[in-house]
Motif scaffolding. Structure first.
Motif, PDB file in Angstrom:
ATOM      1  N   THR A 356      43.405   7.503 -23.798  1.00 46.78           N
ATOM      2  CA  THR A 356      42.903   6.280 -23.175  1.00 46.78           C
ATOM      3  C   THR A 356      43.567   5.068 -23.817  1.00 46.78           C
ATOM      4  O   THR A 356      43.472   4.895 -25.034  1.00 46.78           O
ATOM      5  N   PRO A 357      44.233   4.205 -23.044  1.00 45.97           N
ATOM      6  CA  PRO A 357      44.789   2.988 -23.636  1.00 45.97           C
ATOM      7  C   PRO A 357      43.664   2.121 -24.203  1.00 45.97           C
ATOM      8  O   PRO A 357      42.562   2.086 -23.643  1.00 45.97           O
ATOM      9  N   PRO A 358      43.919   1.405 -25.289  1.00 47.47           N
ATOM     10  CA  PRO A 358      42.887   0.543 -25.877  1.00 47.47           C
ATOM     11  C   PRO A 358      42.697  -0.745 -25.086  1.00 47.47           C
ATOM     12  O   PRO A 358      43.142  -1.825 -25.477  1.00 47.47           O
ATOM     13  N   HIS A 359      42.037  -0.626 -23.954  1.00 48.42           N
ATOM     14  CA  HIS A 359      41.800  -1.761 -23.076  1.00 48.42           C
ATOM     15  C   HIS A 359      40.541  -1.471 -22.272  1.00 48.42           C
ATOM     16  O   HIS A 359      40.206  -0.298 -22.008  1.00 48.42           O
ATOM     17  N   ALA A 360      39.843  -2.522 -21.858  1.00 50.17           N
ATOM     18  CA  ALA A 360      38.601  -2.340 -21.107  1.00 50.17           C
ATOM     19  C   ALA A 360      38.818  -1.525 -19.835  1.00 50.17           C
ATOM     20  O   ALA A 360      37.898  -0.833 -19.373  1.00 50.17           O
ATOM     21  N   ARG A 361      40.017  -1.598 -19.267  1.00 43.71           N
ATOM     22  CA  ARG A 361      40.304  -0.852 -18.039  1.00 43.71           C
ATOM     23  C   ARG A 361      40.979   0.486 -18.315  1.00 43.71           C
ATOM     24  O   ARG A 361      41.462   1.158 -17.393  1.00 43.71           O
ATOM     25  N   GLY A 362      41.026   0.888 -19.589  1.00 44.48           N
ATOM     26  CA  GLY A 362      41.651   2.157 -19.934  1.00 44.48           C
ATOM     27  C   GLY A 362      40.925   3.322 -19.296  1.00 44.48           C
ATOM     28  O   GLY A 362      39.700   3.410 -19.325  1.00 44.48           O
ATOM     29  N   LEU A 363      41.675   4.259 -18.710  1.00 41.37           N
ATOM     30  CA  LEU A 363      41.102   5.402 -18.007  1.00 41.37           C
ATOM     31  C   LEU A 363      40.858   6.558 -18.973  1.00 41.37           C
ATOM     32  O   LEU A 363      41.777   6.994 -19.677  1.00 41.37           O
ATOM     33  N   ASP A 364      39.623   7.048 -19.005  1.00 35.76           N
ATOM     34  CA  ASP A 364      39.302   8.239 -19.789  1.00 35.76           C
ATOM     35  C   ASP A 364      39.994   9.430 -19.116  1.00 35.76           C
ATOM     36  O   ASP A 364      39.730   9.724 -17.943  1.00 35.76           O
ATOM     37  N   PRO A 365      40.871  10.135 -19.832  1.00 32.22           N
ATOM     38  CA  PRO A 365      41.659  11.196 -19.196  1.00 32.22           C
ATOM     39  C   PRO A 365      40.897  12.502 -19.021  1.00 32.22           C
ATOM     40  O   PRO A 365      41.441  13.454 -18.452  1.00 32.22           O
ATOM     41  N   SER A 366      39.654  12.558 -19.475  1.00 28.80           N
ATOM     42  CA  SER A 366      38.918  13.825 -19.419  1.00 28.80           C
ATOM     43  C   SER A 366      38.813  14.367 -17.998  1.00 28.80           C
ATOM     44  O   SER A 366      38.778  15.584 -17.788  1.00 28.80           O
ATOM     45  N   ALA A 367      38.747  13.470 -17.036  1.00 34.27           N
ATOM     46  CA  ALA A 367      38.619  13.911 -15.645  1.00 34.27           C
ATOM     47  C   ALA A 367      39.961  14.256 -15.012  1.00 34.27           C
ATOM     48  O   ALA A 367      40.005  14.708 -13.859  1.00 34.27           O
ATOM     49  N   LEU A 368      41.054  14.054 -15.753  1.00 32.90           N
ATOM     50  CA  LEU A 368      42.378  14.259 -15.171  1.00 32.90           C
ATOM     51  C   LEU A 368      42.961  15.633 -15.463  1.00 32.90           C
ATOM     52  O   LEU A 368      43.732  16.163 -14.677  1.00 32.90           O
ATOM     53  N   ASP A 369      42.610  16.205 -16.619  1.00 31.60           N
ATOM     54  CA  ASP A 369      43.367  17.370 -17.085  1.00 31.60           C
ATOM     55  C   ASP A 369      43.288  18.537 -16.104  1.00 31.60           C
ATOM     56  O   ASP A 369      44.254  19.288 -15.952  1.00 31.60           O
ATOM     57  N   ARG A 370      42.158  18.715 -15.403  1.00 33.09           N
ATOM     58  CA  ARG A 370      42.033  19.849 -14.487  1.00 33.09           C
ATOM     59  C   ARG A 370      42.947  19.685 -13.272  1.00 33.09           C
ATOM     60  O   ARG A 370      43.280  20.681 -12.612  1.00 33.09           O
ATOM     61  N   ALA A 371      43.337  18.444 -12.991  1.00 39.07           N
ATOM     62  CA  ALA A 371      44.201  18.204 -11.833  1.00 39.07           C
ATOM     63  C   ALA A 371      45.679  18.118 -12.221  1.00 39.07           C
ATOM     64  O   ALA A 371      46.529  17.948 -11.357  1.00 39.07           O
ATOM     65  N   PRO A 381      40.806  11.705 -25.927  1.00 38.67           N
ATOM     66  CA  PRO A 381      40.462  10.384 -25.390  1.00 38.67           C
ATOM     67  C   PRO A 381      40.740   9.218 -26.322  1.00 38.67           C
ATOM     68  O   PRO A 381      41.148   8.148 -25.854  1.00 38.67           O
ATOM     69  N   HIS A 382      40.535   9.380 -27.636  1.00 42.54           N
ATOM     70  CA  HIS A 382      40.794   8.248 -28.537  1.00 42.54           C
ATOM     71  C   HIS A 382      42.275   8.203 -28.869  1.00 42.54           C
ATOM     72  O   HIS A 382      42.859   9.171 -29.357  1.00 42.54           O
ATOM     73  N   TRP A 383      42.897   7.060 -28.641  1.00 38.29           N
ATOM     74  CA  TRP A 383      44.351   6.976 -28.740  1.00 38.29           C
ATOM     75  C   TRP A 383      44.864   7.237 -30.157  1.00 38.29           C
ATOM     76  O   TRP A 383      45.964   7.809 -30.323  1.00 38.29           O
TER      77      TRP A 383
END
Length: 421
Positions: A356-371, A381-383
């Motif tokens: 996750t980029p250190p920004h308020a709009r950073g996307l949590d990648p947990s939902a991405l890995d399965r795709a 998740p922590h950069w």
């Protein structure tokens, strides 16, 4: 005096608020310093910073004193304000920011709160107007028409780099709409240099014609091969070596050369030797930036954060051998195209570390890995932990950091890498 970050943190919470009213009112209180500056104004989707870096380096090689206002920064706000490559002293930035923040508090409340970028832009005009400068190279922050930098009534030249889809919620969801917003920096009779093509170019040309603004198109350019100190390219019929790496930099260099021609038309003396030296000496951290750490770990840091930029990065990586392979450390903001970006860059690395980029709009990648269709995907998740993971897994392989300038900047800082002037 040290920089009081709370002033900017407070302004940052106001988000992005397109419009010129607040910036204009603030600069009026400051005596309109922008009117005292000779400016080249640069807009576009990708490549703005590189064009500014090339042009600044060329003009410095020609003996001129050049200011450069760019955004965002990677490690320090000071990076946004440079004169001949040197960043603004911290005490001067702190003093300017304190003074101008106090003035912003006196503006008509009906205008709404002043944003971070509006404050910084007012600081830029105020500070640069007091420096001995031959030219200020001014990079648009977002869009063009309603960007805070678009308060310069009579620049020497304007430039628009290539147009692609980004910030569609603010700029429009077609290339034509985005081009119209970018072309909002054009001024009556002021020459334009552009690398735009197709439908975007037609929109820009229509507006330029209505304003009587001559257009110079960037010459055709081609990347040739890596050289001993940079990449070899051809622009028109001339060959150059570039200090900025990647095939896409050939077109950015061509646009900078178009601006050189525009300045020559206005009487500037810029010899061919200065052009070659400036292109070779140009530096722009966070854009296909190769760095070898003290432990001999090689990093490639690139802030590509939309599909156009990711495509350019992918081609640049494909042009370079990585005998031991690569680890890709990637983080994306939520309003981008994460799946498409990962799908394009993932195959160029044997191991993919999503964070996750250190920004308020950073996307949590947990939902991405399965795709994500990749043989070796790690989700951290922590950069900072993700960076440690990438380093532990590298085993001599190059580490590529991409997907967000916020992630790239954080990694620079964590590695103790001082962003060069």
């Amino acid at each position: 005096m040290t920089l009081d970050s709370t002033l900017l943190d407070t302004a940052l919470r106001h988000g992005i608020r397109p419009g010129l009213e607040r910036t204009t009112a603030l600069l009026d209180l400051l005596g309109r310093p922008q009117d005292r500056l000779p400016v080249v104004h640069v807009a576009g989707t990708n490549g703005k910073g590189s064009v500014c870096a090339f042009l600044a380096s060329i003009l410095q090689a020609a003996g001129y004193r050049v200011g450069r206002y760019t955004s965002p920064h990677l490690v320090s706000y000071r990076e946004r304000f440079r004169v001949n490559g040197e960043v603004i002293p911290e005490a001067e930035l702190a003093s300017e920011l304190q003074r101008i923040s106090a003035l912003a508090e006196t503006l008509d409340p009906a205008l709404g709160p002043t944003t971070e970028f509006e404050l910084l832009t007012a600081v830029a005009f105020s500070w640069f107007a007091r420096q001995p400068l031959d030219l200020l190279i001014l990079e648009v922050g977002l869009g063009g028409r309603l960007d805070a930098t678009n308060v310069v009534d009579r620049p020497l030249l304007t430039a628009i780099t290539r147009i692609a889809k980004d910030h569609t919620a603010l700029l429009g969801d077609t290339l034509e709409a985005i081009a119209r917003e970018k072309a909002g920096i054009l001024k009556p009779g002021v020459p334009l240099v552009t690398g735009a093509e197709g439908h975007a170019l037609r929109e820009i040309r229509t507006l330029a014609d209505s304003l009587g603004s001559p257009i110079r198109l960037a010459q055709g350019a081609a990347w040739l091969a890596p050289g001993p100190h940079g990449d070899r390219v051809r622009v028109g019929h001339e060959h150059y070596e570039l200090g900025l790496l990647g095939a896409y930099q050939a077109q950015n260099a061509s646009l900078a050369l178009g601006l050189v021609e525009g300045l020559r038309d206005q009487g500037w003396t810029i010899e061919a030797e200065a052009v070659k030296a400036g292109l070779a000496d140009a530096r722009w951290p966070g854009r296909m930036d190769r760095w070898v750490a003290p432990d001999d770990q090689t990093y490639w840091l690139d802030g590509a954060h939309n599909m156009d930029g990711v495509e350019a990065l992918a081609r640049a990586l494909a042009d370079r051998e990585a005998p031991k392979g690569r680890v890709l450390l990637m983080g994306v903001l939520a309003d981008k195209e994460p799946h498409a970006m990962i799908e394009r860059l993932g195959p160029l690395a044997q191991t993919l570390v999503l964070t996750t980029p250190p920004h308020a709009r950073g996307l949590d990648p947990s939902a991405l890995d399965r795709a994500v269709d990749h043989a070796d995907v790690r989700v951290v998740p922590h950069w900072e932990e993700a960076l440690a993971t990438a380093r532990a897994l590298a085993a001599g392989r190059d580490i590529v950091v991409a997907g967000s300038l916020y992630l790239v900047g954080a990694v620079y800082g964590a590695l103790g890498y001082s962003v060069p002037s």
